[in-house]
Enzyme design. Structure first.
Site, PDB file in Angstrom:
ATOM      1  N   ASP A  11      -0.769   5.875  -1.865  1.00  0.00           N
ATOM      2  CA  ASP A  11       0.432   6.113  -1.045  1.00  0.00           C
ATOM      3  C   ASP A  11       0.873   7.587  -0.980  1.00  0.00           C
ATOM      4  OD1 ASP A  11       0.236   3.364  -1.022  1.00  0.00           O
ATOM      5  OD2 ASP A  11       2.214   2.971  -1.859  1.00  0.00           O
ATOM      6  N   ASP A  49       0.982   2.492   2.282  1.00  0.00           N
ATOM      7  CA  ASP A  49       2.067   1.521   2.394  1.00  0.00           C
ATOM      8  C   ASP A  49       2.336   1.372   3.902  1.00  0.00           C
ATOM      9  OD1 ASP A  49       3.657   0.017   0.504  1.00  0.00           O
ATOM     10  OD2 ASP A  49       5.410   1.240   1.015  1.00  0.00           O
ATOM     11  N   HIS A  51       4.407  -1.023   6.430  1.00  0.00           N
ATOM     12  CA  HIS A  51       5.344  -2.127   6.632  1.00  0.00           C
ATOM     13  C   HIS A  51       5.728  -2.318   8.094  1.00  0.00           C
ATOM     14  CE1 HIS A  51       5.886  -2.280   2.321  1.00  0.00           C
ATOM     15  NE2 HIS A  51       6.495  -1.117   2.245  1.00  0.00           N
ATOM     16  N   HIS A  55      10.453  -5.700   7.689  1.00  0.00           N
ATOM     17  CA  HIS A  55       9.917  -6.100   6.382  1.00  0.00           C
ATOM     18  C   HIS A  55      11.003  -6.550   5.407  1.00  0.00           C
ATOM     19  CE1 HIS A  55       7.579  -5.529   2.543  1.00  0.00           C
ATOM     20  NE2 HIS A  55       6.755  -6.238   3.284  1.00  0.00           N
ATOM     21  N   HIS A  84      11.062   2.573   4.901  1.00  0.00           N
ATOM     22  CA  HIS A  84      10.034   3.582   4.655  1.00  0.00           C
ATOM     23  C   HIS A  84       8.692   3.076   5.171  1.00  0.00           C
ATOM     24  CE1 HIS A  84       9.664   0.775   1.277  1.00  0.00           C
ATOM     25  NE2 HIS A  84       8.397   1.127   1.222  1.00  0.00           N
ATOM     26  N   LYS A 109      -1.339  -1.871   2.912  1.00  0.00           N
ATOM     27  CA  LYS A 109      -0.713  -2.953   2.146  1.00  0.00           C
ATOM     28  C   LYS A 109       0.761  -3.044   2.498  1.00  0.00           C
ATOM     29  CE  LYS A 109       0.083   0.142  -1.733  1.00  0.00           C
ATOM     30  NZ  LYS A 109       1.555   0.181  -1.637  1.00  0.00           N
ATOM     31  N   CYS A 154       3.865   1.676  -7.321  1.00  0.00           N
ATOM     32  CA  CYS A 154       2.544   1.358  -6.765  1.00  0.00           C
ATOM     33  C   CYS A 154       1.389   1.817  -7.649  1.00  0.00           C
ATOM     34  CB  CYS A 154       2.441   1.899  -5.347  1.00  0.00           C
ATOM     35  SG  CYS A 154       3.526   0.978  -4.218  1.00  0.00           S
TER      36      CYS A 154
HETATM   37  C1  VGL Z   1       6.356   2.113  -3.309  1.00  0.00           C
HETATM   38  C2  VGL Z   1       8.445   1.153  -3.420  1.00  0.00           C
HETATM   39  C3  VGL Z   1       8.244   0.554  -2.190  1.00  0.00           C
HETATM   40  C4  VGL Z   1       5.346   2.993  -3.957  1.00  0.00           C
HETATM   41  C5  VGL Z   1       6.144   1.500  -2.096  1.00  0.00           C
HETATM   42  O1  VGL Z   1       4.444   3.522  -3.255  1.00  0.00           O
HETATM   43  O2  VGL Z   1       5.428   3.189  -5.192  1.00  0.00           O
HETATM   44  N1  VGL Z   1       7.513   1.920  -3.967  1.00  0.00           N
HETATM   45  N2  VGL Z   1       7.096   0.723  -1.543  1.00  0.00           N
HETATM   46 ZN    ZN Z   2       6.875  -0.021   0.421  1.00  0.00          ZN
END
Ligand code: VGL
Ligand code: ZN
Length: 205
Positions: A11, A49, A51, A55, A84, A109, A154
């Site tokens: 990410d 990430d 979404h 979401h 996000h 994901k 993550c």
């Molecule tokens: C993440 C919170 C929500 C991450 C992703 O990449 O750590 N944290 N979505």
């Molecule tokens: Zn996320």
């Protein structure tokens, strides 16, 4: 690094950089660190990430709730995040200065509306596979070096699932940054250490 090892970059997206939807302090500082270690690896895999705007993990989709509240979902407790990494937006794009041209796969994901996915391997319902473990096994990769964002979400969830799937796992600590709310970073390291996740710094390459 040999053919059986891979760098797994979690990410490294604008959404987690300063100015992004879910900014992580100092996150942009990891980009040059990742770029420095990446040439050591024959194999590299990225996650993104990714979404939909509606979401379930977005506080904005739960009237009356604020970011960082928690709610109960069928699969367990869910943290509500600021919006996000919405699919197709700049927030969801990988950082432009990430320089890992040999990267072979991008695993997206968190695209199921009703299920979050911190882990690169298994979604938050703890049942739905992303397919990553099968891909890595098919390519005879057994050792993973993790970096990226965020250490306590993550990266940690990916590291724990990678261990559960039988991979050797090392986290490159200075190539990660954490959200670190309510002791989440210390908890993540406790859990990772308990299952044999190794912790190194990029200077050891
Ligand atoms: C993440 C919170 C929500 C991450 C992703 O990449 O750590 N944290 N979505
Ligand atoms: Zn996320």
């Amino acid at each position: 690094m040999n053919d059986q090892s891979a760098l797994l970059i979690i990410d490294a997206q604008y959404g987690f950089m300063p100015g992004g939807g879910l900014p992580v302090a100092g996150a942009d500082a990891i980009v040059p660190v990742i770029n420095r270690v990446a040439p050591r690896f024959v194999n590299a895999v990225l996650t993104q990430d990714w979404h939909p705007a509606n979401h379930v993990s977005f506080a904005a989709n739960h009237p009356g709730h604020q970011p960082f509240d928690t709610i109960a979902l069928p699969y367990g407790t869910q943290v509500l995040w600021p919006t996000h990494c919405v699919q197709g937006t700049r927030d969801a794009a990988l950082h432009d200065r990430l320089n890992v041209p040999q990267a072979q796969l991008v695993i997206r994901k968190g695209f199921h509306r009703d299920v979050d996915s911190y882990s690169a391997f298994v979604e938050a319902d703890r049942q739905t596979s992303t397919g990553l473990a099968a891909y890595l096994r098919a390519r005879s990769i057994d050792s993973l070096y993790l970096c990226g964002l965020a250490t306590d979400y993550c990266v940690a969830w990916s590291a724990l699932d990678a261990r559960a799937a039988g991979f050797k796992v090392t986290v490159i600590d200075d190539a990660c940054r954490a959200i670190d709310r309510n002791g989440s970073l210390a908890k993540a390291w406790r859990e990772m250490s308990e299952v044999g996740v190794r912790r190194i710094v990029s200077a050891s390459f």
